[in-house]
Each structure stands twice: as structure tokens, then as C-alpha cells.
Scaffold this active site. Structure first.
Site, short mmCIF file in Angstrom:
data_model
loop_
_atom_site.label_atom_id
_atom_site.label_comp_id
_atom_site.label_asym_id
_atom_site.label_seq_id
_atom_site.Cartn_x
_atom_site.Cartn_y
_atom_site.Cartn_z
CG ASP A 1 2.77 -16.15 -44.53
OD1 ASP A 1 2.56 -17.36 -44.74
OD2 ASP A 1 3.64 -15.50 -45.15
NE ARG B 1 4.82 -24.08 -40.93
CZ ARG B 1 5.58 -24.56 -41.91
NH1 ARG B 1 6.26 -25.67 -41.73
NH2 ARG B 1 5.66 -23.94 -43.06
CG ASP C 1 -2.94 -18.38 -48.94
OD1 ASP C 1 -3.11 -19.08 -47.95
OD2 ASP C 1 -2.25 -17.34 -48.93
CG HIS C 2 -0.61 -21.49 -46.83
ND1 HIS C 2 -0.78 -20.18 -47.20
CD2 HIS C 2 0.64 -21.58 -46.32
CE1 HIS C 2 0.33 -19.51 -46.91
NE2 HIS C 2 1.20 -20.33 -46.39
NE ARG D 1 10.87 -18.91 -45.78
CZ ARG D 1 10.13 -18.38 -44.82
NH1 ARG D 1 9.13 -19.07 -44.32
NH2 ARG D 1 10.39 -17.17 -44.36
CB SER E 1 6.93 -20.11 -41.53
OG SER E 1 6.67 -21.14 -40.63
FE1 F3S Z 1 2.18 -18.76 -49.82
FE2 F3S Z 1 4.69 -19.20 -50.41
FE3 F3S Z 1 3.82 -16.82 -50.04
S1 F3S Z 1 3.49 -20.29 -48.97
S2 F3S Z 1 2.14 -16.93 -48.65
S3 F3S Z 1 3.23 -18.17 -51.66
S4 F3S Z 1 5.72 -17.67 -49.30
#
Ligand code: F3S
Length: 772
Positions: free
Chosen positions: A170, A660, A105-106, A458, A658
Site C-alpha cells: 500500500d 496496485r 480494511d479496504h 488522496r 497506489s
Molecule cells: Fe485505506 Fe485510504 Fe489509507 S484506502 S490505507 S485509508 S489511504
């Protein structure tokens, strides 16, 4: 028994185990029985070793006891899975021991819209997707392909079950709390521990109870609960705590609305966030083909899935929120805890001279991309259309959270109505929420000031578009939509009208109506690759010439004297999130290549030493060998290559944001030894420990002010026989003028974690144990 009920339609052969969870609670409360909060029930029912009498309720001290837990599942997204799987590969284990999924997804960049963006991603990231898919097959992991949806939405639709414990790489993993499942964000190496079958360790969190009374109405939505709470608790106020909702108001919210609240709880730094099992969760499970889970959950509702009567007396703190009087909120810019009630926002915008014109409006992200959210947006679009307002005034991007939501809203004509009003529908992925946005309307390099509003969670500087002058505000999808029509930040849909071509020439929105769930969900395209029963004959190949993927070399074990005579690489001033330490956006391409991604280390952090030198204080530092100012990673590399040790000085809540782990891997890879800060964000502090770095805190935060450019820092008391849990150590600072001073530092290592330090990393430690 619940053990006959499958855990997920996507994972045949795996079953619930409520009876064992309940027995575990009975085991630990044998000698000390008192009402338990819901968070305690869910955490303690996942303890390892209770049957052997290793745990008793009276021995567990919130805020200090290290719990050893067995999560029900692990989830990683493509940006963190690459490094997690590389670590898992290097551990040499045959297969994951805990159900695990990877979500693509990212990496998808938002540019023109779903179809073209997805095609572009499939080309640009082919190598990474192939690696993830092949590693998933080899090690028994479920793989959700690009376009399937955002990690937390997919988890919610398919895997979240009341009473469960999920860890995810995450920080928004607490999203599962909307299904009474405890979700906790962790670093990749924590995930690897669990995938390897090792106990997962967590310092027992405190519990903040939030009593909800009343019922939402008008323009107020569940997003406002968490936006308000962020203002109360601040960005670090939830650290080491679980936020547990209780009270009659919890029964008035739909499951995805509760997930919104839990999701954004990450913005107060909390460990997790949870709602008690309720009728709306039952409905959601039934609508997502898991009625059998809801029936099993109904049977254990009181004993396992809700707090015991009287447990309110055991919350560490209680906050009251009355939904009857809660106002809509808008939070930002630059930090999600800067909370503004809608009624005051116009004035606040004016006073602060934030850019009035909205450059983009965005609905989506894992926080607010549910069916209910998109239906609200459609409702407002229809209202506008009926009043003669056919198009939004700002560029408007809408992201469905999953393929199921996309297919359902497409089938119901919702997405087409949004497109007709001028919206660009993006692929089911993170996109601008995480800087994956090919933005061309403002000049990021020139730091062009502009305002964006989104339903995301965020809003750190540069989070969406690498432009530190983008003022990002987070709010509910309905307010984002209203803003999209007005184009102005000072607009208040509760009181203000906008010009229209209708009969009265002005138009005022009514609060949006919506439904919690559709008549039925449409599944859409099947983009799931199930875990193989046996992938041991398959291989995972990595091209040695790749600039995206690189096999990991183990870090060296602790060398005596490693924390002596260190240069101060940078003294970070102010907010330093993991986005400052290891920025996202284009750097995502190198998430699987430690050497290449290390070139972004701290390039967004502010250096207190260079404060008077204008913009060069961001991401720059002075090379102590040459005296020249250069970017931080270049200086770090230069020091490492000549064998000069270095440390980082951090400010408050260092590493917030995050999970990360690159933010911890990079300083280690570039030769760092210690990070000394006023305080740390929980996940980052653990990540540093896992990678063999030493995170330390100043006993007196004012010590931070005494560190000067050119100082050499030694940390005394961290060698083999000296370092012990809770035992402070000494920092000795040698000044350029020959003066020497000392100050006390503290650390949060427990004895098991000290072994990680000695072995060079937690992964080395696992490997050493596994091989022996
Ligand atoms: Fe993706 Fe933003 Fe959620 S990066 S996992 S939609 S906080």
C-alpha cells in the site's frame, strides 16, 4: 542487549536486533566514513551481505545503485493481500520467511454506519475473508479481521519500531516514519519476494532534507506540513527520494502527527518519509505497551535513530518550513498537490467556480484518524454546541483508525458527542477514502458536480464515489469539521463567523485544543488472529467456480519477437494513476480474480486518439480489427485472442498513486507486451517489470506527440543477447501511410530484472530458482 526485547506484543518470540544493525553500518563505513543521514542509516543497516564485505559506502550511488535489503516485516491489506497470497500459494513455498500481517480494511463499504456496514461486509466478502484467514494460518501470517482497523494505524499501534524497515502493499506504508521506521510501499510481487526470503531490491533513493523550525499553533496542524510540501514538490517531485525531516521543529510534533506527514508523503511519489527518534515517539511506545522498545531505542538513539551531525551536507536537496508561519492548507480538487493556503482559498474557489456547497465532510483515513484528531473534532463540536449550533450542516462521516481508537474515544464519550452533532461514525476501515462508499445523495452516472472535504490523503477524480465531477479537497480534521458547520467551501474559520442561536446570533470558532494521547488506551474487541507456529497440515481452499478468487496460471516466458509489430491499444493522455488503470470501488470484489478484474483495465483513462469524440474518449479505444470503438479491455481481449500483440503509450508519471499490482497484471493477462511512457511512477514501473511487461520511456518526451492512431510499433534491441542495463533501445514506428520512423527509448532494468522478463515474470523466476 536489544535482542532481549520483543518486537511487538502481538508477536512473541521475535526480537529487536539493534546490535546487528549497528554492526552492519560499521561494516559498510570501514573504508569510507562520513556523516550519515537517518534514511541512509535505516536503509543500509538492512543491507544483505555486508558481513561478507559485499557493500561499502563509497560504492553506493544514490539514484542508481540497486540495494539488496532484508525488511523487518511485510504488511498487506485485504485488497492487495488476495493477489499477493495467491502468488505466494502458486510459488509453492512452505511458510513466510519474514513477519507478515494481513489487514481487513479496504473491502468494507460505507453506507449506514459502523455496525451495519461491518455486518454487510462480513456477508458480502465472506469468501475472501475466509481465504485470507486460512492462507494466513497455513503460511504463518498474522491476520487482522474486519473491524480491527486501517493497516497503517494497526502497524503504528502494534508493530512500528524505531530503526525498522517495513514494506507494505500500500502506498501509504511510509506512515511508519512517524515512529522513525522506514516504511515503503511496494507491489504485491515485491511483498511475495520478501515473504519468500528473497532479497528485496530498491534503487538507492536520494534524500531530500526538510528542515522544520518553529512550532505549530492556532488552526495549523501537521497535515499542513505535508499539504504545503505537496505544493512545493508536486505529485511526482518526490520520485526516487526519501523525505527526511530534521531540525528543532521535529521535536514539537506528537508521534501520530508525524505519522500524518509521512503517510501523505505518498502523494508526492516519494519512496518514503522519516522523522528522527524523539521524545513523543518514546511516549507513544509507552502508551501502547512497548516501553521496553523505547528503552532499547534510547540507547541507540545517536548511533542509529537520528542523523549524524553534519549529515545536512549530504542531503540532495533541502527545503525549509517554518512552523511558526505555516498557514492551514486545503489541497485539491482532483490532485493532492494543488495546494491552497486557507487565506487564499475563498478567492480561489470563486475564481475557479468550484461548487460552493459542500455535499459531504469526512474525517478519517489512515492519515488523520488518531485519538488526537478525533479529540480536536470533539473540541470544535463542543464549541459549536455551546454557541447554540447543535448540528453540522453537511453530512459528516467520521472514521476511527482502529478498534483501539474507537474503543478509547467511545469510552470517553467522544464518538457519542459527534453522533449527537449529526456525525455518522463509520467502521474502523478505509471506506470512502478508497471508493468504498454507497453514495446516494448525488448522481455519479450523471456526473453531478459537487464538493467534498476530507482529512484523507488522496483526491483523484472519482476516488471516493466514482463520480469524476466530485471536487474532492483534502485538509486537516479541524478544517473539515469547521466546514461541516458552515457548509460552504468559501468559509474561513480564522476570519469568518457563522449564524447561531447564541446571544450574538453569530459564532466564530477558536482554534481547537486537543491532547496527544489519552489517559490510557482501551483495547476494544480482540480482532486479531495470530500467526500459527506450524500450519503446514492446513489447506487453503478456493472454490473453482468462484467469481472472486481464481488460482493463478503462470505467464509464459518471453517469446522472441514479442515486442514486434504491436498495435497501439491506447495512447493515454494526461494523468493516468493506478486508479485510472484499474479502478477501485466495486472492482475490489474481483481483486482475487484476474480474469474478472481485467474487465476494468484503463476504463478511466483518457484516450488521446479519440479526443474529439466527447466522453467516449474515456476508457474507450478503436478496435484495429473491426474499426469500431469499444471499451479498452474488450479490445485488448479481442487482440489477444487472435494473437495480435499490443502496447500502451503513456503520458508523464504513468501509474502514479497506489501500489496496485493489478494495474500491471491486467495488461499482461490481456496480452500486452510494452508500455512506453514519458515517465513512470516508481512502484508501477517495478510492478510492470515483475509481471513480465516491458516499461520503456521516450528518450525525447516529444516523441509521444508523433504516435498516431493505426501506427504499428516495434521495439528493437530487447531480445536475449541485445538487452543490457542502461543501454537504450530503438522504437520503430510503421505508419498507416507506409512511412517508417525511429526514436530512442530508455529503460531502467538491471541485469536481475532482465531475468524476470525472460522467465515471464518475477514469480516464475523465484519458482525456477527455488525449484532448482
Ligand atoms: Fe485505506 Fe485510504 Fe489509507 S484506502 S490505507 S485509508 S489511504
Amino acid at each position: 542487549p536489544s535482542s532481549a526485547v520483543g518486537i511487538s506484543p502481538l508477536e512473541p518470540g521475535r526480537y529487536l536486533n539493534y546490535e546487528t544493525q549497528i554492526q552492519t553500518l560499521l561494516d559498510i563505513t570501514k573504508t569510507d566514513n562520513r556523516p550519515l543521514t537517518l534514511s541512509e542509516k535505516l536503509l543500509y543497516s538492512h543491507l544483505i551481505g555486508t558481513e561478507k564485505g559485499e557493500w561499502s559506502l563509497k560504492d553506493i550511488k544514490r539514484g542508481s545503485t540497486i540495494l539488496q535489503l532484508r525488511p523487518d516485516r511485510v504488511a498487506c491489506h485485504d485488497a492487495t493481500a488476495t493477489m499477493a497470497l495467491l502468488q505466494f500459494v502458486s510459488a509453492g513455498l512452505p511458510r513466510v520467511a519474514v513477519p507478515t500481517t494481513v489487514h481487513s480494511d479496504h473491502l468494507i463499504v460505507a453506507e449506514k454506519g459502523a455496525e451495519s456496514d461491518l455486518l454487510r461486509a462480513l456477508g458480502d466478502h465472506r469468501e475472501v475473508y475466509e481465504f485470507l484467514s486460512s492462507a494466513a494460518k497455513r503460511y504463518g501470517i498474522g491476520f487482522h479481521k474486519p473491524g480491527s482497523g486501517i493497516i497503517h494505524v494497526i502497524i503504528f499501534e502494534n508493530y512500528a519500531f524505531p530503526g525498522g524497515l517495513i514494506i507494505g502493499t500500500d502506498s501509504h506504508t511510509p506512515n511508519a516514519g512517524g515512529m522513525a521506521m522506514l516504511g515503503i510501499g511496494v507491489g504485491g510481487s515485491d511483498a511475495v519476494d520478501s515473504m519468500a526470503g528473497m532479497p528485496w531490491e530498491l534503487q538507492c533513493p536520494k534524500v531530500v532534507g526538510v528542515r522544520l523550525t518553529g512550532k505549530l499553533s492556532g488552526w495549523t496542524s501537521s497535515k499542513d506540513i505535508i499539504c504545503k510540501l505537496a505544493g512545493i514538490l508536486t505529485a511526482s517531485g518526490g520520485k526516487g527520494k526519501i523525505i527526511e525531516f530534521f531540525g528543532p521543529g521535529t521535536k514539537t510534533l506528537g508521534a501520530t502527527a508525524m505519522a500524518t506527514v509521512c503517510n501523505m508523503s505518498a502523494e508526492v511519489g516519494s519512496t518514503s518519509c522519516i522523522f528522527p527518534y524523539s521524545e513523543p515517539m518514546r511516549r507513544y511506545l509507552t502508551f501502547t505497551k512497548r516501553a521496553d522498545i523505547s528503552q532499547a531505542a534510547d540507547k541507540v538513539k545517536n548511533v542509529l535513530l537520528t542523523a549524524d551531525p553534519g549529515s545536512e551536507n549530504y542531503y540532495d536537496d533541502i527545503i525549509e518550513i517554518n512552523l511558526d508561519i505555516l498557514e492551514p492548507h486545503i489541497n485539491g480538487p482532483f490532485t493532492p498537490d494543488l495546494s491552497h493556503p486557507l487565506s487564499e482559498f475563498k478567492q480561489t474557489v470563486r475564481e475557479n467556480e468550484w461548487p460552493q456547497n459542500i455535499s459531504h465532510s469526512m474525517v478519517g483515513s489512515c492519515t488523520n484518524s488518531s485519538y488526537q484528531d478525533l479529540l480536536k473534532v470533539r473540541n470544535l463540536v463542543r464549541q459549536a454546541k455551546n454557541a447554540g449550533l447543535f448540528k453540522v450542516r453537511t453530512p459528516f462521516m467520521v472514521t476511527p483508525g482502529s478498534e483501539q481508537i474507537r474503543a478509547t474515544t467511545e469510552a470517553e464519550g467522544i464518538l457519542q458527542e459527534l453522533r449527537d452533532a449529526g456525525a455518522t461514525v463509520l467502521s474502523n476501515s478505509c471506506g470512502p477514502c478508497v471508493g468504498q462508499w454507497d453514495r446516494t445523495d448525488v448522481d455519479a452516472k450523471q456526473r453531478e458536480p459537487n464538493s467534498v472535504v476530507s482529512s484523507y490523503n488522496r483526491n483523484f477524480a472519482g476516488r471516493h464515489d466514482s463520480n469524476p465531477a466530485t471536487h474532492s479537497f483534502v485538509t486537516s480534521p479541524e478544517l473539515v469539521t469547521a466546514f461541516a458547520y458552515s457548509g460552504k467551501l468559501g468559509f474561513n474559520p480564522v476570519t469568518d463567523s457563522i449564524p447561531s442561536s447564541g446571544s450574538s446570533n453569530v459564532f466564530q470558532f477558536s482554534p481547537p485544543e486537543s491532547l496527544e494521547l489519552p489517559q490510557q488506551f482501551t483495547s476494544g474487541e480482540d480482532l486479531f488472529q495470530p500467526a500459527l507456529a506450524d500450519g503446514s497440515s492446513l489447506s487453503v481452499s478456493i472454490n473453482p467456480r468462484s467469481d472472486r478468487l481464481q488460482l493463478l496460471k503462470p505467464f509464459t516466458a518471453w517469446q522472441p519477437g514479442q515486442a514486434m509489430d504491436m498495435e497501439v491499444l491506447i495512447k493515454v493522455k494526461g494523468k493516468c494513476t493506478t486508479d485510472h488503470i484499474s479502478p477501485a470501488g466495486p472492482w475490489y470484489n474481483y481483486r482475487g480474480h484476474l480474469e474478472n478484474i481485467s474487465n476494468n483495465m484503463l476504463i478511466a483513462a483518457t484516450n488521446a486518439f479519440l479526443h474529439s469524440e466527447g466522453s467516449s474518449n474515456i476508457g474507450h479505444t478503436r478496435n484495429p480489427i473491426t474499426g469500431r470503438v469499444d471499451i479498452v479491455p474488450t479490445v485488448a481481449r479481442a487482440l489477444r485472442d487472435v494473437g495480435r500483440r499490443w502496447c500502451i503509450i503513456g503520458d508523464s508519471n504513468y501509474g502514479e498513486g497506489s501500489s496496485r499490482e493489478h494495474a500491471a497484471l491486467e495488461p499482461r493477462f490481456l496480452g500486452g507486451t510494452v508500455v512506453i511512457a514519458k515517465s513512470f511512477a516508481r512502484i508501477h514501473e517495478t510492478n510492470l517489470k515483475k509481471q513480465g511487461m516491458l516499461p520503456m520511456t521516450f528518450d525525447d518526451p516529444a516523441t509521444y506527440d508523433r504516435i498516431e492512431e493505426g501506427d504499428k510499433v516495434s521495439v528493437l534491441g530487447v531480445e536475449d543477447s541485445e538487452m543490457m542495463p542502461s543501454k537504450p533501445v530503438t522504437m520503430r514506428v510503421a505508419r498507416v501511410d507506409g512511412g517508417i520512423w525511429e526514436a530512442q527509448l530508455n529503460h531502467s532494468y538491471h541485469s536481475g530484472q532482465i531475468e524476470w522478463l525472460r522467465d515471464g515474470s518475477a514469480l516464475n523466476h523465484i519458482k525456477n530458482r527455488f525449484l532448482s
